[in-house]
Design an enzyme around this catalytic site. Structure first.
Site, PDB file in Angstrom:
ATOM      1  N   ASP A  10      76.637  33.842  50.310  1.00 38.83           N
ATOM      2  CA  ASP A  10      74.900  33.456  51.385  1.00 38.83           C
ATOM      3  C   ASP A  10      73.744  34.448  50.836  1.00 38.83           C
ATOM      4  OD1 ASP A  10      73.542  32.058  53.046  1.00 38.83           O
ATOM      5  OD2 ASP A  10      74.308  32.776  54.962  1.00 38.83           O
ATOM      6  N   ASP A  66      69.197  25.202  56.423  1.00 40.25           N
ATOM      7  CA  ASP A  66      69.879  25.465  58.168  1.00 40.25           C
ATOM      8  C   ASP A  66      69.652  25.044  58.713  1.00 40.25           C
ATOM      9  OD1 ASP A  66      71.499  27.704  56.792  1.00 40.25           O
ATOM     10  OD2 ASP A  66      70.249  29.338  57.507  1.00 40.25           O
TER      11      ASP A  66
END
EC number: 3.2.1.22
Length: 746
Positions: free
Chosen positions: A505, A567
């Site tokens: 990430d 997301d």
């Protein structure tokens, strides 16, 4: 190509011409053709042609589009009246600055003396089978059977600067891959202030441009607009390719649709700040440039030093925007992604984040893994919150940089917990559950042992305040010691337990860089880390992530075969995001998960089947929830959805994608995937808002064999011609709905 036979060649060209013609003859005779100083690159359905202007030594464009053969008409140039001189009235391959072309240059060099004038002229060329890599940068690859490379050598006799323009033609994909290597062969220092990987000057015609724009949780929204006079474009100054704009451009005829018309696609293989510039000149030519962001370059070259631009892929299709996308998808699956997982073995997974966030320990994680296995999940992923000793990662304020398991959560380390999880078996399967883990290696919290020990490793500009985003700072990967730190701790982590999947990430952009060149230096360091780790651990399935799709680009795909798309897991939003992303990138590369409702981002509640059907259009299907907190009806549906996703997955990973209708144009978006051999297909069809007392629309399919017969699951047997020209109807008795339908060629 007789129109050049009577022109005088530059002296350098005379010296090298005959030797390089031999090299060209040794390469593919039809893919790269060199006749004097006229160059032709041919794909199965594309021709790219340019030549040397023998009076100036400049490279001039002739054609980029459908196949042309033999002699072509000489470009008629308008009279040189007014301020625009000859250089502003021709189509140039690699426009430099300062000598009368007022359009945006592909290169701008601040010379030793301070001026920014360049005069790069043709010197020689080479043709070789195959394709070399790029030093320190991600690049496409292929053998002599796949690709042929032409390199044109330019030289500025006044400043002793050389530029090697590389053109690699992948004929099966109608793709030309370009990059530039600039070398300072003089005695003083120079500064590269702007460098495009590719420039194309299109002839006098109207064009539309298509880009992908958005922000966090609404990435990859398609934007189509007319190319107007003047400059227009997109780019990123975030340090990464970003959610805001994607390093992709399409230029299309105004009449072009998904399935018909001319389309040119350009995709930059780069993860840093970039620039896409489109300019319609006073002469009505359209110039397209893709490359490094000039606001974050300022790259100094000493004597003998070189700067290599990232690669830019360009493809041409006469079969519409969909045809353009399929060319990019095939090229990237076969000649960019190096992972062995490029087109295979993507197990359905469950990620712990939306279900548990930071609130867990070893026992709750094992329990969640057991529930996952009972549903048929084959990969369990432990997300954020597992690390930190002195500064435990119990929220996002601390711990980044300290990659040691939190002893309060894992008193015996990760290995015993991982062993328990990997000892489980997925329901109705003999497959052992795999284990994956989340990391954010490029970041650091000020509340961490790493930051206290090495505050200078965090990106900063002198005494200016260090701006926190999500309570974290960016480690400066331009520093070799930071690169080594990440390689070493990741190696230790992967050797510590049976980990087979990494979610990598990155949750903020870059601020306060010490110099404009730091951004590109960071990218070179990051690519070194990626290349080292993925080479050292080829059996790991790596997934890229940057607050969702903040780094969904071809540079990351070189190393990681899949990227978390957004997301925003709301299925309605995801249709737009995933179909937008698919303009440039293969669906096989998309991570897409079925999440709990109400959705965390939008608050919307959608049927579990609808959520599942949208998620399985990505190469990595997964769940983002805690099954224990689901309604029983939804939980009961999960095993069937997982099995369906596994059945669909091979077609997503290897098949051709057809966007039959788009959510921005229709209440009934639809997508079809067809296997490589054409024997199987799957249709995804959605209704996104209710229609009361209305006729049922038909969806026409594409890409089928018109003369073949297909068995359509639940519908009957029809010819390909009927399915494409008449279509099928799918009524819904709910406000939103979805169906997944398989087709078998008889």
């Amino acid at each position: 190509m007789a129109r050049f036979t009577n022109r005088l060649l530059p002296v350098a060209g005379l010296v090298t011409l005959f030797g390089y013609l031999t090299a060209a003859q040794d390469a593919s005779a039809t893919n790269v053709i060199v006749d004097g100083t006229t160059f032709t690159l041919n794909g199965d359905n594309v021709s790219y042609r340019f030549h040397v202007d023998n009076s100036t030594g400049d490279l001039l464009s002739d054609h980029f589009g459908g196949t042309v053969t033999g002699d072509i008409p000489t470009e008629i140039i308008a009279d040189s009246s007014g301020w625009v001189g000859q250089q502003g009235r021709v189509r140039r391959e690699f426009p430099d600055q300062g000598r009368g072309d007022f359009r945006t240059p592909a290169i701008r060099i601040r010379q030793t003396e301070g001026y920014a004038v360049t005069d790069l002229q043709y010197q020689s060329h080479t043709v070789t089978p195959g394709k070399p890599g790029l030093p320190g940068l991600p690049a496409t690859f292929g053998t002599a059977d796949d690709v042929t490379t032409l390199v044109v050598h330019l030289y500025d006799n006044y400043s002793s600067v050389a530029a090697d323009l590389s053109y690699s033609i992948f004929p099966k994909y109608d793709a030309i891959v370009r990059s530039v290597n600039v070398t300072n062969k003089g005695q003083g220092n120079i500064t590269i202030e702007a460098l495009a990987s590719m420039n194309v000057d299109f002839p006098y015609e109207d064009l539309d441009m298509i880009t992908l724009s958005g922000d966090w949780a609404r990435e990859a929204h398609r934007q189509r607009r007319k190319v107007e006079y003047g400059t227009q474009g997109v780019g990123s100054s975030a340090g990464y390719s970003s959610h805001l704009h994607n390093p992709f451009l399409a230029l299309v005829d105004p009449a072009t649709t998904e399935s018909s018309g001319e389309a040119w696609g350009f995709s930059l293989i780069y993860t840093g700040s970039f620039s896409v510039n489109v300019e319609k000149s006073s002469q009505s030519f359209t110039r397209a440039l893709l490359g490094l962001n000039p606001n974050q370059l300022s790259w100094s070259l000493g004597p003998g030093e070189s700067l290599v631009s990232p690669e830019c892929v360009s493809v041409y299709s006469s079969n519409g925007i969909g045809g353009m996308s399929r060319l990019l998808h095939r090229l990237y699956r076969n000649h960019l992604i190096k992972s062995k997982f490029a087109t295979s073995d993507r197990p359905p997974l469950l990620n712990s984040w939306e279900g548990l966030s930071f609130d867990y320990n070893a026992s709750t994680i094992v329990n969640l893994a057991k529930e996952s296995a009972d549903l048929g999940i084959k990969l369990f992923v432990l997300d954020d919150g597992w690390f930190g000793v002195r500064y435990p990662r119990d929220d996002d304020h601390a711990g980044l940089g300290d990659w040691t398991p939190n002893p309060a959560k894992f008193p015996d380390g990760l290995s015993p917990t991982v062993n328990q999880i990997t000892g489980l078996q997925a329901a109705n399967s003999s497959t052992d559950l795999r284990f994956g883990i989340w990391v954010e290696p490029e970041m650091v919290n000020p509340n961490s042992s790493l930051y206290h020990e090495h505050p200078d490793w965090a990106m900063h500009a002198g005494s200016y305040p260090r701006t926190l985003t999500r309570n974290q700072l960016v480690l400066n990967l331009a520093l070799p010691e930071v690169q080594d730190f990440i390689i070493n701790f990741m190696t230790k982590l992967l050797n510590s337990a049976n980990i087979t999947y990494i979610k990598w990430d990155n949750n903020r952009g870059i601020h306060e860089t010490p110099s404009p060149s730091t951004d590109h230096q960071y990218m070179l360091g990051m690519y070194r880390v990626f290349d080292t780790l993925t080479t050292q651990f080829p059996d790991i399935l790596w997934e890229g992530c940057a607050s969702g799709g903040g780094r969904f680009d071809a540079g990351v795909l070189r190393y990681f075969p899949q990227i978390w798309t957004s997301d925003d897991t709301d299925a309605m939003e995801r249709i737009t995001i995933q179909l937008g992303t698919s303009l440039a990138y293969p669906p096989s590369a998309m991570g897409a998960h079925l999440s709990a409702v109400p959705n965390q981002q939008t608050g919307r509640t959608l049927p579990v089947l609808f959520r599942g059907h949208v998620a399985m259009m990505g190469g990595s299907f997964g769940l983002e929830l805690d099954p224990a907190n689901m309604p029983e009806e939804d939980k009961d549906a999960l095993p069937g959805l997982i099995r369906l996703a596994e059945r669909v997955n091979p077609l997503i990973l290897k098949g051709d994608m057809y966007r039959l209708s788009l959510p921005e144009d229709s209440n009934w978006p639809a997508v079809m995937f067809i296997s490589e051999d054409g024997s199987q297909a799957v249709l995804f069809y959605f209704q996104i808002s209710p229609r009361v007392n209305n006729a049922v629309p038909r969806i026409r399919m594409e890409g089928l064999d018109a003369s073949a017969i297909y068995s359509v699951e639940g519908k009957g047997v029809y010819s390909g011609a009927t399915l494409m020209n008449m279509g099928l109807q799918f009524p819904f008795d709910t406000d939103v709905g979805s169906v997944v339908v398989f087709l078998e060629k008889q």
